[in-house]
Design a protein around this motif. Structure first.
Motif, PDB file in Angstrom:
ATOM      1  N   GLN A   1       0.833  -1.191   0.000  1.00 31.88           N
ATOM      2  CA  GLN A   1       0.000   0.000   0.000  1.00 31.88           C
ATOM      3  C   GLN A   1       0.873   1.248   0.000  1.00 31.88           C
ATOM      4  O   GLN A   1       2.032   1.220   0.452  1.00 31.88           O
ATOM      5  N   ALA A   2       0.318   2.322  -0.482  1.00 30.20           N
ATOM      6  CA  ALA A   2       1.028   3.603  -0.478  1.00 30.20           C
ATOM      7  C   ALA A   2       1.479   3.922   0.949  1.00 30.20           C
ATOM      8  O   ALA A   2       0.720   3.730   1.907  1.00 30.20           O
ATOM      9  N   GLY A   3       2.718   4.385   1.035  1.00 30.85           N
ATOM     10  CA  GLY A   3       3.305   4.668   2.340  1.00 30.85           C
ATOM     11  C   GLY A   3       4.085   3.514   2.921  1.00 30.85           C
ATOM     12  O   GLY A   3       4.810   3.679   3.906  1.00 30.85           O
ATOM     13  N   GLY A   4       3.956   2.365   2.311  1.00 30.80           N
ATOM     14  CA  GLY A   4       4.645   1.173   2.793  1.00 30.80           C
ATOM     15  C   GLY A   4       6.073   1.076   2.289  1.00 30.80           C
ATOM     16  O   GLY A   4       6.586   1.983   1.627  1.00 30.80           O
ATOM     17  N   SER A   5       6.707  -0.051   2.602  1.00 25.49           N
ATOM     18  CA  SER A   5       8.117  -0.254   2.265  1.00 25.49           C
ATOM     19  C   SER A   5       8.322  -1.610   1.610  1.00 25.49           C
ATOM     20  O   SER A   5       7.582  -2.560   1.857  1.00 25.49           O
ATOM     21  N   ARG A  26      13.683   8.811   0.109  1.00 26.41           N
ATOM     22  CA  ARG A  26      12.756   7.686   0.299  1.00 26.41           C
ATOM     23  C   ARG A  26      13.435   6.343   0.035  1.00 26.41           C
ATOM     24  O   ARG A  26      13.136   5.351   0.698  1.00 26.41           O
ATOM     25  N   ASN A  28      11.171   3.163   0.908  1.00 25.88           N
ATOM     26  CA  ASN A  28      10.225   3.583   1.934  1.00 25.88           C
ATOM     27  C   ASN A  28       9.272   4.635   1.377  1.00 25.88           C
ATOM     28  O   ASN A  28       9.536   5.233   0.337  1.00 25.88           O
ATOM     29  N   SER A  29       8.199   4.861   2.094  1.00 20.48           N
ATOM     30  CA  SER A  29       7.210   5.871   1.695  1.00 20.48           C
ATOM     31  C   SER A  29       6.826   5.708   0.232  1.00 20.48           C
ATOM     32  O   SER A  29       6.817   6.670  -0.541  1.00 20.48           O
ATOM     33  N   LYS A  71       4.979   5.305  -3.263  1.00 20.16           N
ATOM     34  CA  LYS A  71       3.865   6.008  -3.872  1.00 20.16           C
ATOM     35  C   LYS A  71       3.348   5.198  -5.055  1.00 20.16           C
ATOM     36  O   LYS A  71       4.107   4.421  -5.654  1.00 20.16           O
ATOM     37  N   VAL A 120       2.355  -0.536  -6.131  1.00 17.46           N
ATOM     38  CA  VAL A 120       1.959   0.257  -4.973  1.00 17.46           C
ATOM     39  C   VAL A 120       0.515   0.684  -5.172  1.00 17.46           C
ATOM     40  O   VAL A 120       0.197   1.397  -6.122  1.00 17.46           O
ATOM     41  N   SER A 166      -3.032   2.599  -4.082  1.00 12.73           N
ATOM     42  CA  SER A 166      -3.393   3.862  -3.412  1.00 12.73           C
ATOM     43  C   SER A 166      -4.454   3.643  -2.355  1.00 12.73           C
ATOM     44  O   SER A 166      -5.057   2.591  -2.260  1.00 12.73           O
TER      45      SER A 166
END
Length: 118
Positions: free
Chosen positions: A12-16, A66, A83-84, A86, A116, A118
């Motif tokens: 998911q967005a924001g994941g790593s 990131r 990371n982070s 998008k 990724v 959203s």
């Protein structure tokens, strides 16, 4: 030289995610390694690279802060910590190597897909 990349997946967005690239064969000939990506309908683009010995690192602006590239010079393994993430980072990620003093990326691994949501 052969390269094998792995570590992609769905996040998911924001994941790593962490990608890894393992080199085999005449690895002493590798001058630098890098990560590239190709999104659907777009050309392959440079993401990050590391020059062995100098430890010189480069990133494209959109991933600075990131993504972190690192590696083991002795083993010629190359990692990309992302990371982070998008949605626009979604792409097939390739590991490339510049070998034999050509100063150009001339060896590629198979891609590993990063998606990724959203």
């Amino acid at each position: 030289v052969q390269l094998q990349a792995f570590g992609g997946g769905l996040v998911q967005a924001g994941g790593s995610l962490r990608l890894s690239c393992a080199a085999s064969g005449s690895t002493d000939s590798i001058y630098r390694q890098g990560w590239f990506r190709q999104a659907p309908g777009k050309e392959r683009e440079f993401v990050a690279s590391l020059i062995w010995g100098d430890n010189y690192i480069a990133y494209i602006p959109s991933v600075k802060g990131r993504f972190t590239i690192s590696g083991d010079d002795a083993k010629k393994t190359l990692d990309l910590q992302m990371n982070s993430l998008k949605p626009e980072d979604t792409a097939l990620y390739y590991c490339g190597a510049d070998t034999g003093g050509t100063r150009a990326y001339n060896t590629w691994g198979q891609g590993t897909l990063v998606t990724v949501s959203s």
